[in-house]
Design an enzyme around this catalytic site. Sequence first.
Site, PDB file in Angstrom:
ATOM      1  N   ASP A 164      44.646  30.206  40.043  1.00 33.44           N
ATOM      2  CA  ASP A 164      46.062  30.131  39.690  1.00 33.44           C
ATOM      3  C   ASP A 164      46.793  29.178  40.638  1.00 33.44           C
ATOM      4  O   ASP A 164      47.987  28.932  40.473  1.00 33.44           O
ATOM      5  CB  ASP A 164      46.714  31.526  39.647  1.00 33.44           C
ATOM      6  CG  ASP A 164      46.793  32.197  41.007  1.00 33.44           C
ATOM      7  OD1 ASP A 164      46.145  31.709  41.953  1.00 33.44           O
ATOM      8  OD2 ASP A 164      47.502  33.209  41.119  1.00 33.44           O
ATOM      9  N   SER A 165      46.051  28.598  41.605  1.00 37.31           N
ATOM     10  CA  SER A 165      46.589  27.485  42.393  1.00 37.31           C
ATOM     11  C   SER A 165      46.998  26.342  41.471  1.00 37.31           C
ATOM     12  O   SER A 165      47.738  25.447  41.879  1.00 37.31           O
ATOM     13  CB  SER A 165      45.548  26.998  43.409  1.00 37.31           C
ATOM     14  OG  SER A 165      44.298  26.788  42.797  1.00 37.31           O
ATOM     15  N   ASP A 172      40.732  33.050  37.261  1.00 36.81           N
ATOM     16  CA  ASP A 172      41.626  33.768  38.180  1.00 36.81           C
ATOM     17  C   ASP A 172      42.639  34.590  37.387  1.00 36.81           C
ATOM     18  O   ASP A 172      43.152  34.133  36.363  1.00 36.81           O
ATOM     19  CB  ASP A 172      42.377  32.736  39.032  1.00 36.81           C
ATOM     20  CG  ASP A 172      42.598  33.206  40.451  1.00 36.81           C
ATOM     21  OD1 ASP A 172      42.158  34.314  40.798  1.00 36.81           O
ATOM     22  OD2 ASP A 172      43.209  32.437  41.225  1.00 36.81           O
ATOM     23  N   LYS A 219      38.500  36.764  39.049  1.00 35.16           N
ATOM     24  CA  LYS A 219      38.833  36.999  40.461  1.00 35.16           C
ATOM     25  C   LYS A 219      40.242  37.562  40.531  1.00 35.16           C
ATOM     26  O   LYS A 219      41.105  37.140  39.765  1.00 35.16           O
ATOM     27  CB  LYS A 219      38.757  35.694  41.256  1.00 35.16           C
ATOM     28  CG  LYS A 219      39.213  35.837  42.701  1.00 35.16           C
ATOM     29  CD  LYS A 219      39.029  34.570  43.502  1.00 35.16           C
ATOM     30  CE  LYS A 219      40.176  33.594  43.397  1.00 35.16           C
ATOM     31  NZ  LYS A 219      41.495  34.119  43.797  1.00 35.16           N
ATOM     32  N   GLU A 255      43.264  39.249  43.546  1.00 37.68           N
ATOM     33  CA  GLU A 255      43.620  39.294  44.966  1.00 37.68           C
ATOM     34  C   GLU A 255      43.909  40.716  45.439  1.00 37.68           C
ATOM     35  O   GLU A 255      44.525  41.499  44.706  1.00 37.68           O
ATOM     36  CB  GLU A 255      44.866  38.430  45.217  1.00 37.68           C
ATOM     37  CG  GLU A 255      44.653  36.962  44.917  1.00 37.68           C
ATOM     38  CD  GLU A 255      45.889  36.101  45.211  1.00 37.68           C
ATOM     39  OE1 GLU A 255      46.868  36.626  45.781  1.00 37.68           O
ATOM     40  OE2 GLU A 255      45.842  34.912  44.856  1.00 37.68           O
ATOM     41  N   GLU A 309      39.910  34.289  52.670  1.00 37.85           N
ATOM     42  CA  GLU A 309      40.700  33.053  52.824  1.00 37.85           C
ATOM     43  C   GLU A 309      41.477  33.067  54.140  1.00 37.85           C
ATOM     44  O   GLU A 309      42.186  34.030  54.449  1.00 37.85           O
ATOM     45  CB  GLU A 309      41.684  32.916  51.649  1.00 37.85           C
ATOM     46  CG  GLU A 309      42.599  31.697  51.803  1.00 37.85           C
ATOM     47  CD  GLU A 309      43.366  31.319  50.551  1.00 37.85           C
ATOM     48  OE1 GLU A 309      43.156  31.939  49.493  1.00 37.85           O
ATOM     49  OE2 GLU A 309      44.177  30.371  50.637  1.00 37.85           O
TER      50      GLU A 309
HETATM   51  O1  KIV Z   1      43.960  30.042  42.956  1.00 41.39           O
HETATM   52  C1  KIV Z   1      43.124  29.618  43.745  1.00 41.39           C
HETATM   53  O2  KIV Z   1      42.680  28.459  43.702  1.00 41.39           O
HETATM   54  C2  KIV Z   1      42.655  30.524  44.767  1.00 41.39           C
HETATM   55  C3  KIV Z   1      42.213  29.902  46.042  1.00 41.39           C
HETATM   56  C4  KIV Z   1      43.397  29.586  46.867  1.00 41.39           C
HETATM   57  C5  KIV Z   1      41.275  30.755  46.749  1.00 41.39           C
HETATM   58  O3  KIV Z   1      42.727  31.705  44.603  1.00 41.39           O
END
Ligand code: KIV
Length: 284
Positions: free
Chosen positions: A46-47, A85, A115, A117, A184
């Site tokens: 989600d970056s 994500d 994934k 968090e 991270e």
């Molecule tokens: O969204 C993403 O790319 C991530 C990384 C910062 C680990 O979660």
Amino acid sequence: MVTKKGITDFVRMKEEKKQVTWITAYDYPVASFAEQAGIDMILVGDSLGMVVLGYDKTNPVTMEDCLSHCKAVRRGAPNTWIVGDMPFMSYQVSDEKAVHNAGRLIKEADMDCIKLEGGVRVAPRIRAIVAAGIPVIGHIGLTPQSSGQLGGFKAQGRDVKNARALIKDALAVQEAGAYSILVEAIPPELTAFICELLTIPVYSIGAGPADGQLVICSDMLGLFQAFTPRFVKQYANVAEIETEAIRTYVREVRAGLFPTDAHVYHIIEPLEQFEKMFQEFRES
Ligand code: KIV
């Protein structure tokens, strides 16, 4: 032809102390370059909210944004293990919502796993998603979706109290059934301890050596210019190459140097016939 790796390969690679290479991708071209380069895994993070969509944080990213980018990445890397994500608020509210949205990433965008968090506080969500048959990667340390609570994009686990909490988070993620975990921006000493303590693979972004490394493609390719975290190693300056190419294009068009005869499609019937047809239009 690339052979797609899966969970059993990643677990074996930890046992054999072989490094897993992992990179983010948000679109078809970078995904295909990564696959051609022999990457082991791709994350559609989600970056993308910051490095592709131009937000100053990841929280505005929606499920629809993630689905769209995940689909493009899958088309670019059909033979690579791809992690989708979970965006902010797609899993925090309830187990049901978490399972529903994780399922969308798997079913609609053909992701291999998801994934999310958090540690202790998201363990019930991890358990619920795993119970639905979906592989999960945990993510602890600097967790961008909760950067507000963490006081910004700051390294974590640098004092004993915070490091102890992160170790409990790592254990909670493993016990909840995640098949691996990403740490991270934590100190390498803490990463090494978590790698030793956990049986599942531990991957690092900005956290020193581990069972594998993740990089943000936009950072390592020099595409994202707003800021560069300390842990980034830039392998290319694509922003400079792209800006220079566009500058040259602008100059050439203005100077009448582009397009030339080499950049046009030629007529396939005699010119006189075209001129006759043009004349008919002028007279009509
Ligand atoms: O969204 C993403 O790319 C991530 C990384 C910062 C680990 O979660």
